[in-house]
Design an enzyme around this catalytic site. Structure first.
Site, short mmCIF file in Angstrom:
data_model
loop_
_atom_site.label_atom_id
_atom_site.label_comp_id
_atom_site.label_asym_id
_atom_site.label_seq_id
_atom_site.Cartn_x
_atom_site.Cartn_y
_atom_site.Cartn_z
N GLU A 97 3.97 -30.18 -13.55
CA GLU A 97 5.19 -29.38 -13.44
C GLU A 97 4.88 -27.95 -13.86
O GLU A 97 5.31 -26.99 -13.22
CB GLU A 97 6.31 -29.98 -14.30
N ARG A 136 16.24 -31.81 -24.01
CA ARG A 136 16.61 -33.12 -23.47
C ARG A 136 16.63 -34.19 -24.57
O ARG A 136 17.45 -35.11 -24.54
CB ARG A 136 15.71 -33.53 -22.30
N GLU A 169 13.04 -41.02 -13.38
CA GLU A 169 12.69 -41.12 -14.79
C GLU A 169 13.37 -42.26 -15.55
O GLU A 169 12.75 -42.85 -16.44
CB GLU A 169 13.02 -39.79 -15.49
#
Ligand code: LUZ
Ligand code: MOS
Length: 738
Positions: free
Chosen positions: A222, A299, A692
């Site tokens: 990423e 997160r 995920e």
């Protein structure tokens, strides 16, 4: 529909970066990296030899020697300050790979070594904190403790994890007439383009990044793929030749960051059978530079209450700078760490209280209407439905366990359940956008480009299916093109489980525009009834083949190409107040795992797994099952097998596949997956994101093994990770040494 790549994969025809036909004169680049975790670089030199084209150092960088997508705090090549083992100090540009490696062996490096920090809490005490600490509060924990009838405190060491994509970090950079074309194994073509633009000091429109597919990403590409693409392109800039950079496995393991290890300190309290308060402090091991650590920590904050009804909660998060390679995105992106911390707390609490853990978990699950600590109201949470739907399967597993345990003394079975609630959207709100470009060629065939990167997850298949269903066409008429920054711009990374939602909806938007133009051409007054059906247009009662209509449109100068765009509606977040609506929706489900432990040896097998998962309206159940099984395997590996170890000098000890064990097919339990099938307007064609969330089902495997151990011996465990046979054995028979 089958994954469109499956035939290519099994016949070995899929093309990865290293398979691209090399242009004559292609040079090879390999990084020279730091052997020490902290210090100062004094000098670096290579012997002269004919195969060495150039030893590239920071001085050769024409633009800024700075990378970093969130905070620009990372030098591409070390100027003086060394921050971790594996940090690139120079690049060897040579005629071929062999020569490059030979030259690297004889590089002379002089440096001054300093003492490294490898523990996040030591970093915290030295005030080595990245960004601002985060604090999420719901209710009031402080005033609630006195109402609790049981309070437990503890700490959890949460492990990191190696991505182990099959294709290592790879790039191939070609000089073009006015810039560069880069083939990169990246989840984020636009990040590659942005970083190269900065390193070379040239505008983005001189840089074209193309991605056919990745041999796995899992978050490891990423952010960090850009580093290697920059190195290759820097080589192309200096030599004016094509330059290839493909890390070998050892370099890849050593140089790249992993899942963030965390230390969590918690306090949890209950009254009767309800959790009343939970407080947690996260010390995230960010590694040496920011990378995506702050987004990952965010997160963790969003998921600190996991799937549980916590009326009073408080979480504090610190991103701590250590001298390890920069840790980065990894499937779940901070969610697994937070959820595992709370699960340990709940397990500990339930066991001290003498409760059946599964019953206690079920009694404390959230429902629609629960307000998360960040203010979003829970909606589309199907946990109760999952519990109800799995009741019989769960009783069957329990039965198997009871029968087995009553007739075996030194082998014990354990059962555990884990509920998953995972927020879908990039928590960084602006990233929730995507573009697409749809062409209908005059022969009726269709080419689709989007910002989505195919990395084995099947996004190309889903987008193809979307177009197929929209135009009622056979799949042979539709082709999904490579991801290319000149066709679809400003792409968000293929990440956050959101790739097919965002890019699929952008594709639909383009399809709608073209359809509307065709319909208007066929019926300018808008008075007819027009439908699409199996390669035909039905206009009132007349049936005209798709190809004829398309040819007619072309002959009548109708634009058969459209750019589509999508941005997720209704999401927003206020950072100062830590309040808002960051997620489009939630994906939920539960998993049961039944494990069998051989007490005398500490070995175990995962017997069965039963999952009830809400994928919304099923778009492609085979792909969904693939994602669920793959996520489960990776989650089980994280807590049970994968022993990521650094020495206190910051050196990766588990640096090969003989010392870092990952799950294989024999390790996996027999797995049954049931779907719920709710409707979800914010997902692609009513589906729900699936990338995920299933990772965290693996947490059930961890507690299944602990429960089996408890069936042999009632005791309080220190929650060792990973739960290897050695750790199981030591916990049972030498707990004081753990
Ligand atoms: N990347 C990101 C992610 O930049 N933001 C996110 O929220 C996220 N979530 C999961 C995976 N990657
Ligand atoms: Mo990811 S962790 O969605 O690249």
């Amino acid at each position: 529909m089958r994954n469109v790549d499956s035939t290519l994969h099994v016949s070995g025809k899929s093309k990865y970066v290293d398979d691209i036909h090399e242009i004559e004169g292609t040079l090879y680049a390999i990084p020279v990296y730091s052997p020490i975790a902290k210090g100062k670089l004094l000098s670096l030199s290579a012997d002269d030899e004919p195969d060495l084209i150039h030893l590239i150092t920071a001085k050769d960088i024409p633009g800024e020697n700075q990378i970093g997508g969130v905070i620009q705090d990372q030098e591409l090549l070390v100027e003086e300050t060394i921050l971790y083992i594996g940090q690139t100090m120079a690049i060897i540009l040579a005629r071929n790979e062999e020569a490059a490696k030979r030259i690297r062996k004889n590089i002379k490096i002089e440096y001054i070594q300093e003492e490294a920090i490898t523990d996040p809490r030591v970093a915290f005490k030295k005030d080595e904190i990245i960004g601002k600490p985060r604090k999420f509060v719901k209710g009031n924990v402080e005033s609630t403790w006195s109402f609790c009838d049981l309070i437990i405190e503890g700490e959890v060491h949460i492990p990191g994890q190696e991505h182990l994509y099959l294709e290592t970090q790879s790039s191939y950079a070609l000089p073009t007439e006015n810039g560069y074309k880069i083939y990169s194994s990246t989840q984020s073509p636009t990040s590659v383009q942005t970083e190269i633009s900065n390193i070379l000091g040239i505008p983005m429109h001189h840089i074209e990044v193309d991605v056919q597919r990745l041999g796995g990403g899992f978050g490891g590409k990423e952010e960090q793929a850009s580093i290697f693409a920059c190195m290759a392109t820097l080589g192309a800039y200096i030599s004016k030749k094509p330059v290839k950079l493909i890390l070998d496995r050892h370099d890849d393991l050593l140089m790249t960051g992993k899942r963030h290890p965390y230390v969590a300190e918690y306090k949890i309290g209950k009254k009767d059978r309800k959790i009343l308060a939970y407080e947690v402090i996260f010390y995230q091991d960010a590694g040496a530079v920011t990378d995506l650590s702050l987004a990952v920590l965010e997160r963790s904050m969003f998921h600190f209450t996991s799937s549980y009804h916590i009326p009073n909660g408080k979480a504090t998060g610190y991103s701590c700078r250590t001298n390890l390679p920069p840790n980065t995105a990894f499937r779940g992106f901070g969610g697994p760490q937070a959820m595992f911390a709370l699960e340990v707390a709940i397990d500990n609490l339930a066991n001290r209280a003498g409760f059946n853990t599964i019953e206690f978990q079920k009694e404390n699950l959230i429902n629609d209407g629960y307000e998360f600590p960040y203010g979003q109201i829970a909606k589309g949470i199907e946990l109760q439905k999952a519990v109800a739907q799995s009741k019989e399967s769960m009783l069957k597993l329990l039965n198997e366990l009871t029968t087995f345990n009553s007739s075996n003394r030194y082998q014990k079975m354990g059962l555990a359940m884990f509920p998953v609630t995972f927020g879908i959207s990039f928590s960084t709100t602006f990233l929730n956008q995507a573009g697409a470009l749809v062409h209908i060629y005059k022969d009726g065939s269709i080419g689709v480009s989007t910002g989505a990167v195919e990395m084995g997850q099947g996004v190309n298949t889903r987008i193809l299916q979307t177009v197929k269903q929209f135009f009622y066409l056979p799949k042979e008429l539709i082709r999904i093109e490579s991801t290319n920054t000149t066709r679809v711009i400003n792409t968000s990374p293929s990440a956050a489980s959101s790739t097919h939602d965002l890019n699929g909806k952008a594709t639909l938007n383009a399809c709608e525009q073209i359809r509307d133009r065709i319909f208007k051409f066929l019926d300018p007054k808008g008075s007819k009834d027009i439908r699409l059906e199996n390669k035909f247009f039905i206009i009132d009662d007349e049936k005209i083949p798709w190809n004829d209509v398309i040819r007619d449109c072309y002959m009548n100068r109708i634009d058969l190409s459209a750019h589509g765009y999508y941005s997720t509606p209704s999401i927003k977040y206020n950072l100062d107040r830590e309040n808002g609506h960051p997620f489009a929706y939630y994906t939920t489900g539960i998993a049961y795992v039944l494990a069998k432990v051989d007490i005398a040896r500490g070995t175990y097998s995962l017997e069965r797994c039963h999952i009830v998962h809400d994928s919304g309206k099923l778009l492609n159940n085979k792909l969904d099952i693939g994602q669920i099984e793959g996520g489960l395997a990776q989650g089980l590996g994280w807590l049970l097998l994968e022993d990521l170890k650094y020495s206190d000098k910051g050196e990766l000890i588990s640096n090969s596949l003989s010392t870092y064990k990952v799950p294989d097919i024999h390790f996996m339990p027999e797995t049954e997956i049931e779907f719920i099938g709710s409707d979800n307007p914010l997902g692609l064609m009513g589906s729900k994101a699936v990338g995920e969330p299933p990772f965290m089902y693996g947490i059930a495997g961890y507690f299944a093994i602990l429960n089996a151990m408890r069936c042999f011996k009632k005791m309080n465990f220190k929650y060792p990770v990973p739960l290897t046979p050695e750790n199981i054995f030591m916990s049972l028979f030498a707990p004081s040494k753990m």
